[in-house]
Design a protein around this motif. Sequence first.
Motif, PDB file in Angstrom:
ATOM      1  N   ASP A   1       0.818  -1.215   0.000  1.00  0.00           N
ATOM      2  CA  ASP A   1       0.000   0.000   0.000  1.00  0.00           C
ATOM      3  C   ASP A   1       0.853   1.265   0.000  1.00  0.00           C
ATOM      4  O   ASP A   1       0.327   2.359   0.123  1.00  0.00           O
ATOM      5  N   GLU A   2       2.175   1.120  -0.127  1.00  0.00           N
ATOM      6  CA  GLU A   2       3.037   2.303  -0.062  1.00  0.00           C
ATOM      7  C   GLU A   2       2.806   3.207  -1.268  1.00  0.00           C
ATOM      8  O   GLU A   2       2.745   4.417  -1.153  1.00  0.00           O
ATOM      9  N   LYS A   3       2.696   2.598  -2.461  1.00  0.00           N
ATOM     10  CA  LYS A   3       2.396   3.387  -3.665  1.00  0.00           C
ATOM     11  C   LYS A   3       0.892   3.331  -3.883  1.00  0.00           C
ATOM     12  O   LYS A   3       0.254   2.336  -3.546  1.00  0.00           O
ATOM     13  N   PRO A   4       0.308   4.383  -4.471  1.00  0.00           N
ATOM     14  CA  PRO A   4      -1.134   4.348  -4.726  1.00  0.00           C
ATOM     15  C   PRO A   4      -1.498   3.183  -5.654  1.00  0.00           C
ATOM     16  O   PRO A   4      -0.818   2.935  -6.636  1.00  0.00           O
TER      17      PRO A   4
ATOM     18  N   ARG B   1      -1.713  -0.086 -12.399  1.00  0.00           N
ATOM     19  CA  ARG B   1      -0.638  -0.781 -11.687  1.00  0.00           C
ATOM     20  C   ARG B   1      -0.990  -2.253 -11.459  1.00  0.00           C
ATOM     21  O   ARG B   1      -0.136  -3.138 -11.603  1.00  0.00           O
TER      22      ARG B   1
END
Length: 197
Positions: free
Chosen positions: A151-154, A159
């Motif tokens: 969940d660190e990157k949107p 993606r």
Amino acid sequence: MNDDLDPSLDLAEQVLQLLQAAPDGLAEYALIQQLKAGHSGHLPNLPLTDKLVLFRTHFLLFNALYRLRDTLWQQQAHLLQISPLCIQLLPYQPGISALSEHDALRDYYLNLDNLRDTDERDVERLLASFWTRMQGGEEKQAALGLFELDDEKPLDMTRIKHRYRQLVSQHHPDRGGSTERLQSINKAMEILERYYS
């Protein structure tokens, strides 16, 4: 707590007294039990086995908690952590943005129309919705784990689809992968499409 609570105090003030006596915090149920044992006149004196009574008791307590949190913050006295598993007074720390962000739960519990307008059928729907979300949340987390997405990157469908193509290419039976693994990847993709499409 065996002592009777001061009946002249509003529910938020009674809650504050109990929390001050419990520095490690209290679970919601324990707090309700202490309020009832102290003969607080602000909560229904009925068994919590009835779903509507349980909802109203919970609502009244959380209304008091959010009012208390606002008051303590304005007085720069404490930060009140509100969670069903642990309600706790924490030291006030200037600069914490917790109360400056929009809080939909706070808005819900401070609007007494939500208490007045909720009947037994509404409570049944709320409970069913809660359990559906809980089960779906586990399913979603499992799919994200299979895709090795954090969940660190949107997260968005672009993606997710990119990662899906990578995994299909890597685990396709024509390339030495297993059919079972490919089926799991396809199932995970179906789940993630429900959440992110």
